[in-house]
Design a protein around this motif. Structure first.
Motif, short mmCIF file in Angstrom:
data_model
loop_
_atom_site.label_atom_id
_atom_site.label_comp_id
_atom_site.label_asym_id
_atom_site.label_seq_id
_atom_site.Cartn_x
_atom_site.Cartn_y
_atom_site.Cartn_z
N LEU A 81 26.91 -25.70 8.65
CA LEU A 81 25.49 -25.62 8.96
C LEU A 81 25.28 -24.28 9.68
CD1 LEU A 81 22.86 -27.33 8.96
CD2 LEU A 81 23.57 -28.20 11.18
N HIS A 82 24.70 -23.36 8.96
CA HIS A 82 24.51 -22.01 9.48
C HIS A 82 23.07 -21.87 9.94
CE1 HIS A 82 23.58 -17.59 8.54
NE2 HIS A 82 24.29 -17.59 9.64
N ILE A 107 24.62 -18.85 14.43
CA ILE A 107 25.59 -19.84 14.92
C ILE A 107 25.97 -20.72 13.75
CG2 ILE A 107 23.79 -21.49 15.59
CD1 ILE A 107 25.44 -22.17 18.09
N VAL A 108 27.16 -21.26 13.81
CA VAL A 108 27.57 -22.17 12.75
C VAL A 108 28.11 -23.46 13.35
CG1 VAL A 108 29.98 -21.39 12.47
CG2 VAL A 108 28.72 -22.20 10.48
N VAL A 109 27.79 -24.56 12.72
CA VAL A 109 28.42 -25.84 13.02
C VAL A 109 29.32 -26.13 11.82
CG1 VAL A 109 28.06 -28.30 13.44
CG2 VAL A 109 26.40 -26.62 14.31
N MET A 110 30.60 -26.08 12.04
CA MET A 110 31.51 -26.02 10.90
C MET A 110 32.77 -26.86 11.14
SD MET A 110 32.99 -22.58 9.04
CE MET A 110 33.42 -21.82 10.59
N VAL B 108 33.78 -27.08 14.91
CA VAL B 108 33.44 -26.11 15.94
C VAL B 108 31.95 -25.79 15.87
CG1 VAL B 108 33.86 -23.99 14.61
CG2 VAL B 108 34.30 -24.00 17.07
N MET B 110 29.90 -22.71 16.92
CA MET B 110 30.34 -21.37 17.30
C MET B 110 29.31 -20.32 16.94
SD MET B 110 33.96 -19.56 16.32
CE MET B 110 33.84 -20.02 14.61
#
Lengths: 305, 305, 305, 305
Positions: A81-82, A107-110, B108, B110
């Motif tokens: 999720l960028h 930010i990324v949720v990865m 993460v 991030m």
């Protein structure tokens, strides 16, 4: 393949046979990555002759391999999720000018294993043990206290060998459920004109692998540094194992052998290039992002020819 | 440094002077990364002589450089938040066995520029333009429609040159606010016995940089592929500029020159190694994670000597 | 308070004394919230006389109570990270018009106990047990399989009673480390002209609480539905307990008594209002967000007078 | 419905007709929530006669309404991602004991409009304006500088009226694309024995709504405080509008009327209860979580009867 289901006894026997615990000392946290020595890196660099860089990464976005709603609550393997923290539209609208600079940020949720990635040695346990015999309770909600992916920070460089099994077997893609045999790999290596050596990073092109035969088949290749493929888990699916055993290959490779595994590698471009120049070896550089205590990491693996 | 404040006119003049728009065609999205050619990569690989890999990444964790509460709401540059999706303690507790595999997994949250990272060409705008003259509105809440970091996927490989300015100037660390001059860089290169060439990746060790002098100083080095340093923004802080202008170096380098910049590189180990073997050039491999539409990316940059 | 350290034996005795396990059946997952009966709700609604709504929530943002870097890796209690998915600046820039609607959207990354919140009954364990004797392994990485906060979905409505202990004791704020006694609470209730009854939601204004005395002090009030205060944990800090025992009050209240606890309630406005109208009872409505399997929830608690 | 497509002119006319800008002063940020007065709240509380609380929230989890891969990159409306920070399995494994307390903790990554939720007044723009005429650029990547959901913190309490249109029309569910008319609503209110009054919170049970007719139909009801339904957007889908106009009802209600809208409300239990006791009015309490600068908020709306 006889169709016999893989049993816990089979796994126990395989574990005894392939166990590398202690091989690099009681404190080791990187397993087979130890096989790659400085000389191997120097030699691998000599393979760079065209100056061509081929990425083995899928782009990380919503079109990635994750997706369907899972029946397992909160497993959380979503596509990345960028999200933007500041944008060019903010800039255009003048709302950033108070800061004296017009910049975008994101930010990324990865999930760390959502795309092209390394499985770290903290990823899979054999019973209550992880690699080198560490207690699985070392991997808590606070992360992996042992074998975190950050321990591989200066590794993941060496000779890459590409085994295009599908091509060697004259297929576009291996049939679903086809279990690669040791003979298949030998035949592939021969047809590619490469030999897998100690410390290599082996990239396999196929859809499927199979644990038991595979474990059997690696008698001749046990000393590779890492293994990567274009599959979810370098493992045949559906697994040929008893109820209660899922992805048996992982049970052995990661916690028992200490083999770092690469998954969801995108190998189409590499396959095309190798088919053209008939060179199946290259400098392989695929640094993990050293997230402290992580049990996996996204990576952008590069084959440099 | 006269102490004269950098003005908008100065920036406008610098922009005219260093503008690379169109140099690689109207559709280019990677800027100075184009300077690195296949021959450069082959030559860079020849620099690998010891088989030593040095990571230039800080570990990504809560001890990273982000942190203090910001006065800017929702800027969101936190240190990475690494959270487990499954753990070894789950495994030990037996709650994973229904799946037939005991494995840990993680995720993460991030910001892409929270640690060792590349600034992509969508990161900074000059007025309402981004690199190559694209409209800044190409960077929306849906990400960078132009110049996303994924466009660099097969780049970030070449000759690395390390300029240890602090050491060359006989300092442990440059004083806060010290603005490196072109002469400093020349002197450093000379003392390191290296020449910066077209297509190189230049890693600078220093605490500080300064935009105006810097822009001036790069007349002799304009054709590097990328620049990285051990600072937040390869830029002297506090900036010597008029109110309303913040980080002026960024205004020019990224959107005008098309220079991909590396920030928060950890160069201590590299500095030690170079001081020992007196070799300041190496194979540099620092692949970005190709997050589609991202304006930056964490990276684990490797100096391979 | 004699200054004697609270021991494990003290906790064991308190656990035996206050244990409510089984009181509402073996399948109960909401504990003392059962005390509030329909008649109580009807009566509470009758307390609404001014038509005034007072929120007891802190705003959720970066100015919240979380913040300092923790020595516990990956604990992850950050202030909420609120990030936009689409913005008005996107709208202004025209980049949303392809969708035929100009709208903003947002996302939050929010630890569930980062601000004004309910502790669910899955939040704290006594040894290896949670509320009602459930095994603590019911709270896995997949969430709370028992006592998830969603089980309180239709609860959290009843009579609120505000005990302004600080005011009753003539203080602006209780001294750090001051342990409220049962006598303090009685005196407060008397001075406020309220009696705490079965099924009430008690909101306490103070800085501190203390486990042992507190547990002792609640002999007269054990049948409240929930307890909330303007502190981190309704508990005196630093705790007066042996090494190895932290927040002992929590050990008893949540897993043993089944008491849902509200924390970080903002009570200043309520205190002012009650001091003015001398009415310390009201309709209390503080629904949790029913996140399946959560062990806590942010809430915007309302005192309706 | 004649089948004529709704045009921009229609919208412009509707905007002029229903515009409430300035009605509560130039600084107002909550719109029609102003209609609810203290007397209304007192009267609403008098409606509590059974002491029954009915939640109108869906649980927030992976089974929520979000899901399919979107063709819009990075829109990011995923179902909530609930992840544990500490678990009962950690507790069981003994790895938390160093802290002296065994507790679980959790975090959520949650688009604010992923489930049962309020649309804030910063959510939708009419051209470049938001509610009360504020510039849409007030909603930046840093959040809504005007009309953030936190401004409703002490609101969302009043008389609830439930209009079970489906039932009144003798249907289980309205046909897809059925556009509710003003006559339908009148008939529903009559059959439910309720009259919608100024300051009410109206909850509608239906699958669909339609913008133009709807806007037309509300001539008799313009003074409600808020409107909620069991749909994605209180709006008929597919929309009956020209290309380039999507969800036209939103264009008018939120930015022009200042009407806070509730979406994805779960009304089945309420419908059953109202059908049984024939009482379609109740105390409605649905506090938003006051996330500063948010343009929406999850909520657990309660109907208290």
């Amino acid at each position: 393949m006889s169709g016999r289901k893989l049993t816990r006894d089979d796994l126990r026997n395989a574990a005894e046979k392939y166990k590398n615990w202690g091989k690099w000392g009681a404190d080791d946290e990187i397993g087979t990555l130890n096989y790659t020595q400085p000389d191997d890196i120097v030699a691998a660099a000599r393979l760079v002759k065209k100056g061509k860089v081929i990425s083995l990464a899928l782009n990380f976005d919503q079109h990635g391999p994750q997706g369907a709603k899972s029946k397992y609550p909160a497993m959380g393997r979503i596509n990345p999720l960028h999200v933007m923290l500041r944008t060019g539209t903010d800039a255009y609208s003048g709302v950033l000018d108070q800061r004296g600079i017009r910049a975008a940020d994101d930010i990324v949720v990865m999930p760390l294993q959502c795309g092209t990635q390394w499985d770290g040695l903290g990823h899979v346990f054999y019973e209550s043990s992880m690699w080198n015999g560490y207690d699985c309770r070392e991997v808590t909600s606070a992360g992996a206290q042992k074998c975190g992916i950050e321990k591989t920070k200066q590794k993941m460089v060496g000779r890459g060998v590409f085994l295009d099994v599908a091509r060697a077997l004259g297929k576009d893609v291996l049939d679903d459920g086809y279990a690669i045999t040791g003979a298949d790999l030998d035949r592939t290596a021969a047809s590619c004109g490469v030999k897998v050596k100690r410390g290599d990073f082996v990239v396999v092109r196929t859809g499927q692998m199979e644990a038991k035969l595979k474990a059997g088949s690696w008698d001749g290749y046990p000393q590779i540094a890492a293994l990567a493929s274009d599959t979810w888990g370098c493992e045949v699916r559906p697994n040929e194992s008893e109820p209660g055993i899922n992805q048996p290959w992982h049970w052995i490779t990661i916690p028992i052998m200490g083999l770092t595994m690469g998954e969801i590698f995108y190998v189409a471009d590499l396959a095309t290039d190798c088919a053209e120049d008939r060179v199946y070896e290259f400098l392989f550089v695929a640094p993990a992002i050293p997230i402290t205590g992580a049990v996996g990491s996204p990576t952008n693996p590069l084959a440099i020819k």
